[in-house]
Enzyme design. Structure first.
Site, mmCIF file in Angstrom:
data_model
loop_
_atom_site.group_PDB
_atom_site.id
_atom_site.type_symbol
_atom_site.label_atom_id
_atom_site.label_comp_id
_atom_site.label_asym_id
_atom_site.label_seq_id
_atom_site.Cartn_x
_atom_site.Cartn_y
_atom_site.Cartn_z
ATOM 1 N N ASP A 167 0.975 -1.067 -0.176
ATOM 2 C CA ASP A 167 -0.005 0.063 0.083
ATOM 3 C C ASP A 167 1.009 1.119 -0.061
ATOM 4 O O ASP A 167 0.988 1.917 1.163
ATOM 5 C CB ASP A 167 -0.985 -0.003 1.285
ATOM 6 C CG ASP A 167 -2.183 1.146 1.059
ATOM 7 O OD1 ASP A 167 -2.244 1.604 -0.133
ATOM 8 O OD2 ASP A 167 -2.608 1.239 2.121
ATOM 9 N N ASN A 172 1.799 6.704 3.990
ATOM 10 C CA ASN A 172 2.377 5.299 4.674
ATOM 11 C C ASN A 172 3.827 5.496 4.751
ATOM 12 O O ASN A 172 4.550 4.356 4.847
ATOM 13 C CB ASN A 172 1.903 4.098 4.037
ATOM 14 C CG ASN A 172 0.344 4.004 4.196
ATOM 15 O OD1 ASN A 172 -0.384 4.459 5.318
ATOM 16 N ND2 ASN A 172 0.073 3.039 3.263
ATOM 17 N N ASP A 185 1.817 1.032 8.105
ATOM 18 C CA ASP A 185 0.714 0.262 7.737
ATOM 19 C C ASP A 185 0.817 -0.748 6.735
ATOM 20 O O ASP A 185 0.552 -0.497 5.508
ATOM 21 C CB ASP A 185 -0.210 1.402 7.107
ATOM 22 C CG ASP A 185 -0.836 2.136 8.020
ATOM 23 O OD1 ASP A 185 -0.879 1.804 9.198
ATOM 24 O OD2 ASP A 185 -1.629 3.173 7.627
#
Length: 243
Positions: A167, A172, A185
Site C-alpha cells: 500500500d 504510509n 501500515d
C-alpha cells in the site's frame, strides 16, 4: 497527521498492552474506518491500533520483519481478545508524506518517494513471512474468468522477488524533513512484484498532488532500468480488476 486529544479507558485493552499506557495522554489519529489508531503520549511515544480480531496479524508480522531491517517502527506488543486485535508500535519522529512541508515541495517529494521505494525493494527477502503476493491477488479473481483473460493478453509474467509495501501511498511513509524514518501500515506487504508498489506510488502522487506531472520524477528516482512497461500495465489492470 491530525490528532485530537481523547479520553481512553486503558482497562478495555489486554493487560500486556495496558502496561505501556499508564500515565499517558491519548490522541485519536485514526484515518480509516477499519481501525482505530491512538497516539500514546508518554515516556516513549507509541501508536496503538485497534481493529477486529485477526485483522492486524499480518501487519504485526510484516512490521516485525521490516523493523529488523530498520525500515519500520519497532513493535512493542501484539495481543487479541474475543473481539479485537491490538497492535502497539513505537512512534518514529517525523510526519507522513502528506504533510504540508512535503506537498509544497512536489519535485523533491516525488524524487525521494521513488528513492525510498527502490531502497525497500533492494532489501533481502529471507525471513519474510508472506511470499506469494501476486498469487494472493490473483486468487481474488478465481471466479472471474473474463478478468483473468484480460491479464493473459498482456505479455508479462509476474515475478515475486522483492519486498513490497503493498500500500505504497504517501500517508504510509514517515520522513523528517525529507529524511526517511520508516514505513507504516504494512498489512498488505510481503514478497511480490515491484510493479505493484510502483503502480500505487504513481497513483498516490497523482491523487495527493492533484496532477500526474510528477510521475516521471518518481520513476527516474526509482530507476527506469528496473521497470518493465508491460509489468506496470499488468498490475494496473490487476488492481483495477480487484477493486
Amino acid at each position: 497527521m491530525k490528532m485530537t486529544e481523547v479520553s481512553f479507558d486503558i482497562e478495555t485493552v489486554p493487560s500486556t498492552i495496558r502496561y505501556y499506557l499508564k500515565n499517558a495522554t491519548f490522541y485519536d489519529s485514526s484515518c480509516s474506518d477499519n481501525a482505530k489508531t491512538v497516539f500514546v503520549k508518554g515516556a516513549d511515544g507509541a501508536f496503538l491500533k485497534i481493529s477486529k480480531k485477526g485483522s492486524l496479524e499480518r501487519e504485526y508480522r510484516m512490521s516485525n520483519f521490516l523493523s529488523t531491517h530498520k525500515v519500520a517502527p519497532k513493535v512493542f506488543a501484539y495481543e487479541s481478545d474475543l473481539e479485537n486485535d491490538y497492535l502497539l508500535s513505537e512512534a518514529v519522529s517525523g510526519e507522513d508524506g502528506t504533510s504540508e512541508l512535503y506537498i509544497e515541495n512536489p519535485n523533491k517529494l516525488a524524487s525521494v518517494f521513488g528513492e525510498y521505494l527502490s531502497m525497500l525493494h533492494s532489501l533481502p527477502t529471507e525471513g519474510c513471512p508472506y511470499k506469494n503476493r501476486t498469487a494472493e491477488e490473483l486468487n481474488e479473481l478465481t471466479n472471474k474468468e473474463a478478468s483473468l483473460n484480460i491479464l493473459t493478453e498482456i505479455n508479462y509474467s509476474a515475478i515475486d522477488d522483492v519486498i513490497i509495501h503493498g500500500d505504497y501511498c504517501l500517508p504510509n511513509i514517515i520522513m523528517d524533513n525529507f529524511s526517511f524514518k520508516g514505513f507504516i501500515d504494512l498489512g498488505y506487504g510481503g514478497i511480490g512484484d515491484r510493479h505493484y508498489d510502483i503502480y500505487w506510488g504513481i497513483w498516490t502522487l497523482n491523487y495527493n498532488l492533484k496532477t500526474d506531472n510528477y510521475k516521471d520524477i518518481f520513476l527516474d528516482a526509482y530507476g527506469r532500468s528496473k521497470i518493465d512497461r508491460d509489468g506496470l500495465t499488468y498490475f494496473t489492470q490487476l488492481i483495477k480488476l480487484c477493486d
